[in-house]
Scaffold this active site. Structure first.
Site, mmCIF file in Angstrom:
data_model
loop_
_atom_site.group_PDB
_atom_site.id
_atom_site.type_symbol
_atom_site.label_atom_id
_atom_site.label_comp_id
_atom_site.label_asym_id
_atom_site.label_seq_id
_atom_site.Cartn_x
_atom_site.Cartn_y
_atom_site.Cartn_z
ATOM 1 N N ASP A 18 0.866 -1.171 0.000
ATOM 2 C CA ASP A 18 0.000 0.000 0.000
ATOM 3 C C ASP A 18 0.914 1.236 0.000
ATOM 4 O O ASP A 18 2.110 1.133 0.332
ATOM 5 C CB ASP A 18 -0.865 -0.045 1.268
ATOM 6 C CG ASP A 18 -1.568 1.255 1.535
ATOM 7 O OD1 ASP A 18 -2.221 1.761 0.608
ATOM 8 O OD2 ASP A 18 -1.451 1.786 2.667
ATOM 9 N N ASP A 20 -0.206 5.101 0.907
ATOM 10 C CA ASP A 20 -0.453 6.113 1.944
ATOM 11 C C ASP A 20 -0.405 5.509 3.351
ATOM 12 O O ASP A 20 -1.128 4.565 3.658
ATOM 13 C CB ASP A 20 -1.808 6.784 1.714
ATOM 14 C CG ASP A 20 -1.770 7.675 0.484
ATOM 15 O OD1 ASP A 20 -0.855 8.508 0.405
ATOM 16 O OD2 ASP A 20 -2.642 7.519 -0.392
ATOM 17 N N GLU A 27 -0.589 10.647 4.830
ATOM 18 C CA GLU A 27 -1.891 11.201 5.238
ATOM 19 C C GLU A 27 -1.678 12.365 6.202
ATOM 20 O O GLU A 27 -2.228 13.448 6.015
ATOM 21 C CB GLU A 27 -2.780 10.122 5.882
ATOM 22 C CG GLU A 27 -3.139 8.954 4.984
ATOM 23 C CD GLU A 27 -4.087 9.309 3.826
ATOM 24 O OE1 GLU A 27 -4.379 10.494 3.606
ATOM 25 O OE2 GLU A 27 -4.500 8.379 3.110
ATOM 26 N N GLU A 64 -13.979 11.248 -2.725
ATOM 27 C CA GLU A 64 -15.079 10.587 -2.012
ATOM 28 C C GLU A 64 -15.146 11.083 -0.561
ATOM 29 O O GLU A 64 -16.212 11.301 0.005
ATOM 30 C CB GLU A 64 -14.871 9.062 -2.010
ATOM 31 C CG GLU A 64 -14.992 8.392 -3.376
ATOM 32 C CD GLU A 64 -13.711 8.438 -4.216
ATOM 33 O OE1 GLU A 64 -12.791 9.214 -3.902
ATOM 34 O OE2 GLU A 64 -13.660 7.690 -5.208
HETATM 35 C C1 XBP Z 1 -5.373 6.070 0.417
HETATM 36 C C2 XBP Z 1 -6.493 6.969 0.245
HETATM 37 C C3 XBP Z 1 -6.338 8.135 -0.594
HETATM 38 C C4 XBP Z 1 -5.485 9.255 -0.086
HETATM 39 C C5 XBP Z 1 -5.638 10.463 -0.950
HETATM 40 O O1 XBP Z 1 -5.818 4.838 0.961
HETATM 41 O O2 XBP Z 1 -7.550 6.745 0.758
HETATM 42 O O3 XBP Z 1 -7.597 8.686 -0.762
HETATM 43 O O4 XBP Z 1 -5.895 9.615 1.228
HETATM 44 O O5 XBP Z 1 -5.533 10.201 -2.295
HETATM 45 P P1 XBP Z 1 -4.884 3.551 0.953
HETATM 46 P P2 XBP Z 1 -6.495 10.875 -3.376
HETATM 47 O O6 XBP Z 1 -3.651 3.904 1.716
HETATM 48 O O7 XBP Z 1 -5.674 2.482 1.663
HETATM 49 O O8 XBP Z 1 -4.636 3.180 -0.487
HETATM 50 O O9 XBP Z 1 -6.873 12.214 -2.864
HETATM 51 O O10 XBP Z 1 -5.653 10.933 -4.614
HETATM 52 O O11 XBP Z 1 -7.691 9.993 -3.539
HETATM 53 MG MG MG Z 2 -2.778 3.186 3.597
#
Ligand code: XBP
Ligand code: MG
Length: 239
Positions: A18, A20, A27, A64
């Protein structure tokens, strides 16, 4: 003393990371400040505290997430056709601001990560990324933060645009396994969030959790191991 966890490569044919929270604290130190700057610059008038964001992270996908907030605060205007257009523009601005933050070098990769990625490469085990973030966010992190690592390009990259359903739906992990031609059960997912864990679990993919700032207290029942740091991973190549 912290435990170490051994990854037995005789039972794992690919490792899917993964992005983020897992590779870097994106984040906390990237997306949240960028969202707030974008809200200010677009005149939206929103501001998310770290507490708000902890709750908002239950929803994957930045656009979202903004819609969930609009519903939460009863901002009907933001959910109208024009309003959604404005949210889309604010989201695009957020990602440009995120890229600027990454380019400053203020978003270091998490400790120990590069060492075990390099060990995977040495052992001939392919690794990839499976994320619900936008492709541009991955690209800027790759170019800036992995530039001097000497790692080869990932064997597979699945981002938010590649799937109809984001995590906790398993689509992204299934797509990565399909592209590699490997059964999900022969891969290892590396995640920091309950949504990521659920996505892997839903198709029988083992999942290692390396906890991040926002999911320190989360429930990771079913993970094959829960660690605090990448430094705790040992890669054991088959003899
Ligand atoms: C990552 C996300 C993303 C990021 C922002 O989740 O949920 O939405 O927060 O990215 P994970 P965008 O780590 O589970 O993949 O604003 O480009 O959507
Ligand atoms: Mg993540």
């Amino acid at each position: 003393m912290s435990i170490t966890w051994s990854l037995d490569l005789s039972r794992c044919r690919a490792v899917l990371f993964d992005v983020d929270g897992t590779l870097a604290e994106t984040e906390r130190d990237g997306h949240l400040p960028a969202f707030n700057q974008a809200f200010e610059q677009t005149g939206l008038g929103w501001h998310w505290t770290p507490q708000d964001y902890a709750w908002l992270l239950k929803t994957t996908g930045g656009y979202e997430r903004m819609q969930v907030w609009a519903r939460h605060i009863g901002d009907e205007q933001a959910l109208s056709t024009d309003g959604l257009d404005r949210l889309r523009q604010a989201h695009q601005l957020k990602n440009r601001l995120y890229a600027q933050i990454v380019q400053t070098g203020e978003l270091p990769l998490r400790q120990g990560l590069l060492a075990w990625m390099a060990d995977l490469e040495k052992a001939g085990c392919p690794w990839g990324v499976v994320t619900t973030t936008s492709r541009g966010n991955w690209d800027v992190l790759w170019v800036n933060s992995f530039r001097d690592s000497g790692l080869r390009d990932p064997a597979v990259i699945v981002c938010g645009e590649d799937v109809a359903h984001k995590k906790p739906d398993p689509e992204a992990y299934q797509l990565a396994a399909d592209r590699l031609g490997i059964q999900p059960s022969d891969c290892l997912a590396v995640e920091d969030s309950p949504n990521g864990l659920k996505a892997a679990q839903a198709i029988g993919m083992p999942c290692l959790v390396v906890k991040s700032f926002y999911f320190e207290q989360a429930d990771f029942t079913g993970a094959c191991q829960v660690l605090d740091s990448h430094s705790q991973v040992r890669v054991c190549a088959p003899a």
